[in-house]
Motif scaffolding. Structure first.
Motif, short mmCIF file in Angstrom:
data_model
loop_
_atom_site.label_atom_id
_atom_site.label_comp_id
_atom_site.label_asym_id
_atom_site.label_seq_id
_atom_site.Cartn_x
_atom_site.Cartn_y
_atom_site.Cartn_z
N ARG A 140 0.84 -1.21 0.00
CA ARG A 140 0.00 0.00 0.00
C ARG A 140 0.87 1.26 0.00
NH1 ARG A 140 -3.14 -2.99 3.51
NH2 ARG A 140 -2.27 -1.93 5.33
N GLU A 141 1.97 1.23 0.76
CA GLU A 141 2.87 2.39 0.81
C GLU A 141 3.52 2.61 -0.56
OE1 GLU A 141 4.97 5.68 2.53
OE2 GLU A 141 3.04 4.70 2.81
N PHE A 142 3.93 1.52 -1.21
CA PHE A 142 4.49 1.65 -2.56
C PHE A 142 3.46 2.30 -3.48
CE2 PHE A 142 4.97 0.25 -6.90
CZ PHE A 142 6.30 0.53 -7.15
N GLN A 143 2.23 1.82 -3.43
CA GLN A 143 1.18 2.36 -4.30
C GLN A 143 0.86 3.81 -3.97
OE1 GLN A 143 -1.54 -0.99 -3.52
NE2 GLN A 143 -1.60 -1.28 -5.74
N ARG A 144 0.95 4.18 -2.70
CA ARG A 144 0.71 5.57 -2.31
C ARG A 144 1.80 6.48 -2.88
NH1 ARG A 144 2.26 9.41 1.02
NH2 ARG A 144 3.89 8.20 2.03
N LEU A 145 3.05 6.02 -2.79
CA LEU A 145 4.17 6.82 -3.27
C LEU A 145 4.28 6.83 -4.79
CD1 LEU A 145 6.84 5.68 -0.66
CD2 LEU A 145 5.74 7.94 -0.80
N ARG A 146 3.87 5.76 -5.43
CA ARG A 146 4.04 5.62 -6.89
C ARG A 146 2.74 5.16 -7.56
NH1 ARG A 146 9.15 5.14 -8.84
NH2 ARG A 146 8.09 5.54 -10.80
N PRO A 147 1.69 5.96 -7.50
CA PRO A 147 0.41 5.54 -8.07
C PRO A 147 0.45 5.34 -9.59
CG PRO A 147 0.34 7.87 -7.48
CD PRO A 147 1.63 7.31 -6.94
N GLU A 148 1.42 5.93 -10.26
CA GLU A 148 1.51 5.81 -11.72
C GLU A 148 2.09 4.48 -12.18
OE1 GLU A 148 5.64 7.14 -10.63
OE2 GLU A 148 3.64 7.35 -9.80
N VAL A 149 2.71 3.73 -11.28
CA VAL A 149 3.32 2.45 -11.64
C VAL A 149 2.22 1.39 -11.75
CG1 VAL A 149 4.89 0.61 -10.93
CG2 VAL A 149 5.52 3.00 -10.57
N VAL A 150 2.19 0.71 -12.89
CA VAL A 150 1.24 -0.38 -13.08
C VAL A 150 1.74 -1.57 -12.26
CG1 VAL A 150 0.24 -1.99 -14.74
CG2 VAL A 150 0.60 0.41 -15.37
N LEU A 151 0.90 -2.03 -11.36
CA LEU A 151 1.26 -3.15 -10.49
C LEU A 151 0.48 -4.38 -10.93
CD1 LEU A 151 2.76 -4.12 -7.95
CD2 LEU A 151 0.74 -3.46 -6.65
N GLU A 152 1.21 -5.45 -11.19
CA GLU A 152 0.59 -6.71 -11.60
C GLU A 152 0.90 -7.75 -10.54
OE1 GLU A 152 1.29 -10.05 -15.03
OE2 GLU A 152 1.58 -7.94 -15.57
N LEU A 153 -0.13 -8.46 -10.08
CA LEU A 153 0.07 -9.53 -9.10
C LEU A 153 -0.09 -10.86 -9.82
CD1 LEU A 153 -1.81 -8.11 -6.00
CD2 LEU A 153 0.65 -8.14 -6.46
N ALA A 154 1.01 -11.58 -9.94
CA ALA A 154 1.05 -12.84 -10.66
C ALA A 154 0.68 -14.00 -9.75
CB ALA A 154 2.45 -13.07 -11.23
N SER A 155 0.20 -15.06 -10.35
CA SER A 155 -0.06 -16.29 -9.60
C SER A 155 0.37 -17.46 -10.48
CB SER A 155 -1.53 -16.41 -9.22
OG SER A 155 -2.33 -16.46 -10.37
N CYS A 156 0.48 -18.61 -9.85
CA CYS A 156 0.87 -19.82 -10.61
C CYS A 156 -0.34 -20.58 -11.04
CB CYS A 156 1.73 -20.71 -9.74
SG CYS A 156 3.34 -20.02 -9.46
#
Length: 156
Positions: A140-156
């Motif tokens: 959440r802190e990463f997303q707060r500081l860098r909202p412009e970064v596309v975050l992808e959560l991978a799974s197997c």
């Protein structure tokens, strides 16, 4: 006679100095990855699921890369993120799913990698492999500081 693939010695011994993109995805054992520092033109590197790759070795040359996949490299941690947060880092796309990156690594990326546009981490649930040492609060802190970064959560 079929052409032979370049040897590691050829890759890292100066014969392929202009190589810009390299995929070693799922190669059994490539050592710690440090030999790739001898490829000065390399900008895109995929070492996903190369289990012998180690963070400190990759950290020595990671800043010059624009795209780096360490997906599934279980011996990679915050040291790579710290290297990518140093001045001069060119990283834009970074895949760290199924590594040992923690909140400290995410914070380093958030504060010191201005070119980062896409980050891949492993989803915390329903995975068989280590999904990372980061916490929901760290994410959440990463997303707060860098909202412009596309975050992808991978799974197997």
């Amino acid at each position: 006679m079929s052409p032979r693939a370049p040897s590691t010695q050829a890759l890292c011994g100066g014969q392929l100095r202009n190589l810009r993109e390299l995929s070693l995805r799922s190669v059994g054992s490539i050592g710690d990855g440090g030999a790739l520092a001898a490829l000065p033109a390399l900008h895109v590197l995929d070492m996903a699921w190369c289990h012998s790759v180690q963070g400190p070795a990759v950290a020595t040359f990671a800043r010059r890369l624009r795209s780096l996949s360490l997906h599934g490299c279980e011996m990679v941690g915050d040291d790579v993120c710290a290297a990518l947060a140093l001045p001069g880092s060119r990283i834009e796309h970074l895949a760290l799913a199924f590594t040992r990156v923690g909140d400290g690594g995410l914070l380093a990326l958030a504060c010191g990698s201005p070119g980062l546009r896409r980050l891949v981490l492993a989803a915390g649930a329903y995975n068989l492999w280590t999904t990372g040492l980061w916490t929901e609060a760290g994410l959440r802190e990463f997303q707060r500081l860098r909202p412009e970064v596309v975050l992808e959560l991978a799974s197997c």
